[in-house]
Design a protein around this motif. Structure first.
Motif, PDB file in Angstrom:
ATOM      1  N   UNK A 165       0.820  -1.207   0.000  1.00  0.00           N
ATOM      2  CA  UNK A 165       0.000   0.000   0.000  1.00  0.00           C
ATOM      3  C   UNK A 165       0.857   1.263   0.000  1.00  0.00           C
ATOM      4  N   UNK A 166       1.969   1.233   0.751  1.00  0.00           N
ATOM      5  CA  UNK A 166       2.828   2.406   0.863  1.00  0.00           C
ATOM      6  C   UNK A 166       3.916   2.448  -0.201  1.00  0.00           C
ATOM      7  N   UNK A 167       3.998   1.402  -1.029  1.00  0.00           N
ATOM      8  CA  UNK A 167       5.015   1.365  -2.072  1.00  0.00           C
ATOM      9  C   UNK A 167       6.423   1.298  -1.523  1.00  0.00           C
ATOM     10  N   UNK A 168       6.611   0.557  -0.428  1.00  0.00           N
ATOM     11  CA  UNK A 168       7.926   0.493   0.203  1.00  0.00           C
ATOM     12  C   UNK A 168       8.847  -0.447  -0.563  1.00  0.00           C
ATOM     13  N   UNK A 169      10.137  -0.136  -0.607  1.00  0.00           N
ATOM     14  CA  UNK A 169      11.078  -0.981  -1.332  1.00  0.00           C
ATOM     15  C   UNK A 169      11.306  -2.308  -0.616  1.00  0.00           C
ATOM     16  N   UNK A 170      11.579  -3.327  -1.392  1.00  0.00           N
ATOM     17  CA  UNK A 170      11.890  -4.653  -0.855  1.00  0.00           C
ATOM     18  C   UNK A 170      13.386  -4.877  -1.019  1.00  0.00           C
ATOM     19  N   UNK A 171      14.155  -4.539   0.004  1.00  0.00           N
ATOM     20  CA  UNK A 171      15.600  -4.666  -0.070  1.00  0.00           C
ATOM     21  C   UNK A 171      16.219  -3.522  -0.862  1.00  0.00           C
ATOM     22  N   UNK A 172      17.469  -3.727  -1.281  1.00  0.00           N
ATOM     23  CA  UNK A 172      18.222  -2.723  -2.036  1.00  0.00           C
ATOM     24  C   UNK A 172      18.625  -3.290  -3.390  1.00  0.00           C
ATOM     25  N   UNK A 211       8.928  -1.450  12.353  1.00  0.00           N
ATOM     26  CA  UNK A 211       7.634  -2.015  12.692  1.00  0.00           C
ATOM     27  C   UNK A 211       7.797  -3.299  13.476  1.00  0.00           C
ATOM     28  N   UNK A 212       6.696  -4.003  13.658  1.00  0.00           N
ATOM     29  CA  UNK A 212       6.704  -5.236  14.450  1.00  0.00           C
ATOM     30  C   UNK A 212       7.437  -6.333  13.688  1.00  0.00           C
ATOM     31  N   UNK A 213       8.701  -6.524  14.038  1.00  0.00           N
ATOM     32  CA  UNK A 213       9.493  -7.578  13.418  1.00  0.00           C
ATOM     33  C   UNK A 213       9.945  -7.264  12.012  1.00  0.00           C
ATOM     34  N   UNK A 214       9.783  -6.017  11.574  1.00  0.00           N
ATOM     35  CA  UNK A 214      10.192  -5.659  10.225  1.00  0.00           C
ATOM     36  C   UNK A 214      10.883  -4.305  10.249  1.00  0.00           C
ATOM     37  N   UNK A 215      11.693  -4.058   9.219  1.00  0.00           N
ATOM     38  CA  UNK A 215      12.435  -2.807   9.144  1.00  0.00           C
ATOM     39  C   UNK A 215      12.725  -2.498   7.686  1.00  0.00           C
ATOM     40  N   UNK A 216      12.575  -1.239   7.317  1.00  0.00           N
ATOM     41  CA  UNK A 216      12.955  -0.768   5.987  1.00  0.00           C
ATOM     42  C   UNK A 216      14.074   0.235   6.212  1.00  0.00           C
ATOM     43  N   UNK A 221       8.740  11.576   6.701  1.00  0.00           N
ATOM     44  CA  UNK A 221       8.044  11.572   7.983  1.00  0.00           C
ATOM     45  C   UNK A 221       6.600  11.144   7.841  1.00  0.00           C
ATOM     46  N   UNK A 222       5.949  11.603   6.781  1.00  0.00           N
ATOM     47  CA  UNK A 222       4.570  11.181   6.518  1.00  0.00           C
ATOM     48  C   UNK A 222       4.498   9.675   6.305  1.00  0.00           C
ATOM     49  N   UNK A 223       5.457   9.157   5.536  1.00  0.00           N
ATOM     50  CA  UNK A 223       5.482   7.717   5.259  1.00  0.00           C
ATOM     51  C   UNK A 223       5.780   6.919   6.531  1.00  0.00           C
ATOM     52  N   UNK A 224       6.688   7.425   7.358  1.00  0.00           N
ATOM     53  CA  UNK A 224       7.026   6.735   8.604  1.00  0.00           C
ATOM     54  C   UNK A 224       5.832   6.689   9.550  1.00  0.00           C
ATOM     55  N   UNK A 225       5.090   7.792   9.644  1.00  0.00           N
ATOM     56  CA  UNK A 225       3.900   7.807  10.491  1.00  0.00           C
ATOM     57  C   UNK A 225       2.853   6.821   9.988  1.00  0.00           C
ATOM     58  N   UNK A 226       2.669   6.788   8.676  1.00  0.00           N
ATOM     59  CA  UNK A 226       1.710   5.849   8.103  1.00  0.00           C
ATOM     60  C   UNK A 226       2.134   4.405   8.369  1.00  0.00           C
ATOM     61  N   UNK A 227       3.427   4.141   8.267  1.00  0.00           N
ATOM     62  CA  UNK A 227       3.921   2.782   8.468  1.00  0.00           C
ATOM     63  C   UNK A 227       3.761   2.346   9.924  1.00  0.00           C
ATOM     64  N   UNK A 228       4.206   3.201  10.859  1.00  0.00           N
ATOM     65  CA  UNK A 228       4.101   2.843  12.266  1.00  0.00           C
ATOM     66  C   UNK A 228       2.642   2.668  12.667  1.00  0.00           C
ATOM     67  N   UNK A 229       1.781   3.578  12.213  1.00  0.00           N
ATOM     68  CA  UNK A 229       0.367   3.466  12.522  1.00  0.00           C
ATOM     69  C   UNK A 229      -0.226   2.197  11.919  1.00  0.00           C
ATOM     70  N   UNK A 230       0.175   1.885  10.680  1.00  0.00           N
ATOM     71  CA  UNK A 230      -0.337   0.687  10.025  1.00  0.00           C
ATOM     72  C   UNK A 230       0.112  -0.591  10.699  1.00  0.00           C
TER      73      UNK A 230
END
Length: 496
Positions: free
Chosen positions: A38-45, A128-133, A410-419
């Motif tokens: 949903x947030x379009x976060x990258x999967x690895x590098x 996040x819970x057990x995950x990190x970007x 910051x907007x993306x981080x807030x959305x991720x933590x909240x999600x």
């Protein structure tokens, strides 16, 4: 989950995930995967970014100054590997000397290289819970750039003198090699300070932790004196063991606040250097709108909480006890005054509003460069100013665009933590569909008083709720769990 808009350490949602079996744990992973999509976060590098990072770790730019004689230690959440800060404190006359080593990302990352370009896109590490970007590839952020125990590392070394009242009197930053002697969790550090365990620390490290308590306590008093404010919002911890989920609200340990005060002390010193030289980037928060303050006074009256007219807002907040239901609702209401933080860059002319109203001072982010992009630039400004050298052109070129970059991250981080919390909270309530649970109403909608937010006692969940009647702000109510969607991170609660 209510977003406080506060300046905090950037380790995000606390979570303890144990075991990977069970349908509910699988739903958690599916929920996190949905959130990433949903947030379009990258999967690895990308391969070129990984390769550039690995090359940089083989040939970093190392400083000539060697301060591995200083017995540094790190204090971080359990399991942390991206260690930005190491500290050492000692007495200096009737005051103190604080040595604060910050990971030197610029020893590994060059402006415009693949690692830098990717960091510009990400802005900050998401937790996040057990995950990190991560902001940077693990070869740097959890390896060669991290201030890991017993490893010689390049760092930006701050030396800050603090007087007997806790006021910073002199600050200097320079590049140096450092070596951490111990890595402690917050619980371990608190146990050492309390004298309930020594965790094998050498005497000089135990002494440094004792001085951390002294300086941290003095700095908290200085914060109160200048009108700074920090809301006592409890943190949510997530514990997942296969099918068994548990959430609880955890009060901060004193050592966390003392440790945070050293970071703030450094941010104040950095801001002072920047403001004096009229170049840099500040973290800002506008003053509260008087209408919002008046609204809070009305909320306090409605909750039956005494707020004398002569008592300033920061002092009122410090009087609140979030374990009391009405006070918990008041704390949530107070978050309204701490929203709107951002960054402002300048070169030659000071910004019109340079202060961070929540801290009652000018302030800069410079203590977490492994996890937050802007800190690398703030550090480079400060080290150049202390060396009486020009600020590098690559820093000056980047400054104007940094506020927008960090606003988006910051907007993306807030959305991720909240999600992440939404998914975890849904998982905690999955076995309670149809049940009635005890809760406290902590927020009521302005346009529809039948809707709002509640804080459940067990499990420790904050969620939206609706009722047939107006919700009683600050009072205990019974709520029924109508439905739960773990993957979607949605729960439906109904006030009885």
């Amino acid at each position: 989950m209510t977003q406080a808009g506060l300046d905090r350490q950037v380790h995000g949602v606390r979570a303890h995930l144990r075991g990977d079996g069970g349908a509910l744990a699988a739903e958690l992973q599916a929920g996190l995967a949905r959130l990433h999509a949903d947030l379009g976060l990258p999967d690895g590098f990308a391969p070129d970014v990984v390769a550039a990072a690995e090359r940089a770790t083989v040939a970093p730019r190392l400083p000539e100054l060697d301060r591995t004689d200083l017995p540094f230690l790190t204090i971080d959440p359990e399991g942390a590997r991206d260690l930005d800060q190491a500290l050492h404190l000692e007495r200096a006359g009737d005051g103190y000397r604080v040595h604060y080593a910050i990971a030197d990302v610029a020893a590994f990352v060059t402006a415009g290289d693949p690692v830098d370009q990717e960091a510009q896109h990400r802005g900050e590490t998401l937790y996040g819970a057990g995950s990190k970007v991560p902001l940077h590839p693990p070869a740097i952020s959890e390896g060669a750039g991290s201030l890991l125990v017993d490893q010689v590392r390049p760092a930006l070394l701050w030396t800050i003198d603090v007087d007997a009242e806790g006021e910073g009197t002199r600050a200097h930053v320079e590049r140096a090699l450092v070596r951490s002697r111990a890595q402690l969790t917050y619980d371990q550090a608190q146990e050492v300070v309390d004298g309930t365990a020594d965790h094998g620390l050498a005497p000089e490290l135990r002494d440094a932790l004792g001085l951390l308590r002294e300086v941290g306590t003095l700095r908290l008093a200085r914060e109160a004196a200048r009108g700074g404010v920090s809301l006592p919002l409890p943190e949510q911890e997530v514990d997942v063991r296969g099918e068994a989920w548990h959430l609880e609200f955890r009060a901060r340990l004193p050592v966390e606040d003392w440790n945070a005060q050293i970071s703030l002390l450094t941010g104040f010193a950095a801001a002072s250097l920047m403001v004096y030289a009229r170049v840099g980037i500040l973290r800002t928060l506008p003053p509260p709108d008087p209408r919002d303050v008046r609204r809070l006074h009305r909320t306090a009256r409605a909750l039956g909480i005494a707020w004398p007219a002569e008592q300033l807002y920061p002092d009122f907040v410090r009087s609140l006890d979030p374990t009391v239901p009405a006070h918990a609702a008041m704390v949530v209401a107070c978050t309204r005054l701490l929203r709107g933080s951002g960054y402002v860059a300048f070169d030659g002319e000071l910004p019109e509003q340079p202060q961070h109203a929540g801290l009652a001072s000018e302030y800069a982010h410079v203590t977490a460069p492994l996890r937050r992009l802007v800190d690398r630039y703030g550090l480079e400004v400060c080290v150049a100013l202390c060396a009486d050298e020009p600020v590098p052109a690559w820093v000056l070129d980047a400054l104007p665009g940094l506020p927008a970059t960090m606003r988006e991250s910051g907007r993306r981080a807030n959305q991720y933590e909240s999600g992440v919390l939404d998914v975890a909270e849904a998982g905690a309530l999955a076995g309670h569909v149809g049940a009635e649970l005890q809760a406290v109403v902590v927020e009521v909608d302005d346009d529809d008083p039948r809707r709002g937010e509640v804080r459940l006692v067990d499990p420790a969940v904050e969620a939206r709720v609706r009722g047939a009647q107006p919700l009683p702000l600050g009072e205990e109510v019974r709520v029924r769990v109508v439905s739960v969607d773990v993957v979607g991170g949605r729960v439906e609660l109904e006030a009885s």
